[in-house]
Design an enzyme around this catalytic site. Structure first.
Site, PDB file in Angstrom:
ATOM      1  CD  GLN A 138      82.939  52.030  49.751  1.00  0.00           C
ATOM      2  OE1 GLN A 138      82.799  50.821  49.725  1.00  0.00           O
ATOM      3  NE2 GLN A 138      82.055  52.855  49.220  1.00  0.00           N
ATOM      4  CE  LYS A 184      78.607  54.298  50.781  1.00  0.00           C
ATOM      5  NZ  LYS A 184      78.335  54.389  49.345  1.00  0.00           N
TER       6      LYS A 184
END
Ligand code: PLP
Length: 417
Positions: free
Chosen positions: A214, A237
């Protein structure tokens, strides 16, 4: 007048142009509703440049890498290795040799736990994690501790969802062989001071792995500046394809790491009796790799470079501020995680409404959010809840998406009142 779609002063992005680059955002869902995609922390959507790179690779270039002398094989090898170069430059690696292609963050961490940690750990050694880790940065350490007799130590988080740094420091000692730490919590949005913690861990003689799943999609990352030993992230991601990710390891640390999986392409020579292994990164890439995935990830990196990560970061920071302000206007909402520094993610619960009901209702309005424990059950245990609703942001989101989320939440709250 409605709020501007991008509220941050530093923003230099053309949001409407960016949105047009994501074919999926033109989709209508549940009849004729616009798609409001707020689940990029689970997996981001793909810009046309990435989709086209995959299609072009398969339509024009594909063959196996590192083994053919014919044109397509050499072109495929070049494309694969060029992608590695781009990714290395993107994260500030000293050389492409420091970037190992893996399936994603999960595989990267398993590689380190089995190939680097397992031969080095024994009774009396410790691995230090935190209570905010994704299961991917927890379970592999539990497994390797079980296999070696080492002890897993977890540092607690506070009521805001921040790491209690003093408690983390107390747990760091000469017994700590490895510190595994998330850059950004996927459940809370907490941004950890990873450079500072890495320096402390190094003083104690420990190696440091940062889970960057992240981090890389939201922040400019410079692994050399962070100073860590390993940094793991997933392509899917960060606007790239699924099934591809990267384990970055400092050259000297990868050099001291033995092989992980055995097979083709990871050897220098093989006899029936013995194998001499290739140098990193090939040593860790047994078998035919996800060539198209690497090429697609290279295209994602080009795309992000063209946008500029600093502009993306500023845009998302403005959006998160706006979302926090708007969510505060709904009294039934309780934020789960109010970290001092937050990136990309907002988790919340709403009175007695189960997050699965919230997620299902929002979905009917076209708003895609994540509900559940987000593969971070210890975080849920810390807050005494089974699940949250999580909205996560990407570069194509604007204040209109936040407004749709808040309107949807209000409708759900009224429905259950
Ligand atoms: N670490 C964090 C912080 C994550 O958010 C995720 C996925 O959500 C992972 C690790 C695992 O990533 P992957 O499933 O791509 O291997």
């Amino acid at each position: 007048m409605s709020a501007p779609a991008t509220p941050h002063a530093a923003n230099r992005l053309d949001l409407e142009a960016i949105r047009r680059e994501f074919p999926i955002l033109a989709r209508r869902v549940h009849g004729d509703r616009a798609l409001v995609y707020l689940d990029s922390a689970a997996s981001s959507q793909k810009p046309r440049a990435v989709i086209d790179a995959l299609s072009h690779y398969y339509g024009h270039t594909h063959s196996n890498v590192h083994r053919g002398v014919h044109l397509l094989s050499t072109e495929a090898t070049d494309a694969y290795e060029q992608a590695r170069e781009k990714i290395a430059a993107f994260i500030g690696a000293a050389s492409a040799r420091e970037c190992v292609f893996v399936r994603g963050t999960t595989e990267a961490i398993n590689l380190v736990s089995q190939a680097w940690a397992r031969p080095r750990l024994g009774p009396g050694d410790e691995v230090l994690v935190t209570a905010m880790e994704h299961h991917s940065n927890l379970v592999p350490w539990q497994m390797v501790c079980e296999q070696t007799g080492a002890r897993l130590v977890a540092a607690p988080i506070d009521e805001r969802g921040d790491l209690i740094v003093d408690a983390w420091r107390e747990r760091l000692s000469s017994r700590t062989r490895l510190v595994a730490l998330t850059h950004v919590s996927n459940a809370l949005g907490t941004l950890n001071p990873v450079a500072e913690l890495t320096a402390l861990a190094h003083e104690a003689g420990a190696r440091v792995l940062i889970d960057g799943a992240q981090g890389v999609p939201h922040l400019p990352v410079d692994v050399a500046a962070l100073g860590c030993d390993f940094y793991a992230f997933s392509g899917h991601k960060m606007y790239g394809p699924t099934g591809i990710g990267v384990l970055w390891g400092r050259e000297d640390v990868l050099a001291e790491t033995g092989p992980w999986e055995g097979g083709g392409s990871m050897i220098r020579s093989v006899t029936l009796e013995k194998t001499i292994f290739a140098d990193p990164p090939q040593r860790f890439e047994a078998g035919t790799p996800h060539i198209a995935g690497a090429v697609g990830l290279g295209a994602a990196v080009d795309w992000l470079d063209a946008l500029e990560m600093e502009a993306l970061e500023a845009h998302e920071a403005g959006l998160v501020d706006y979302a926090l302000e708007r969510l505060a206007s709904v009294p039934e909402i309780r934020l789960i995680g109010t970290p001092r520094q937050r990136v990309g993610v907002i988790s919340f619960v709403t009175g007695d409404i189960h997050p699965h009901d919230m997620g299902t209702f929002l979905d009917r309005e076209g708003v895609a959010v994540r509900v559940g424990h987000h593969c971070a059950q210890p975080v849920m245990q810390h807050f005494g809840i089974p699940a949250t609703t999580r909205a996560s942001f990407a570069v194509h989101n604007g204040t209109d998406d936040v407004d749709a989320l808040v309107a949807g939440i209000r409708a759900v709250v009224e429905f259950f009142a």
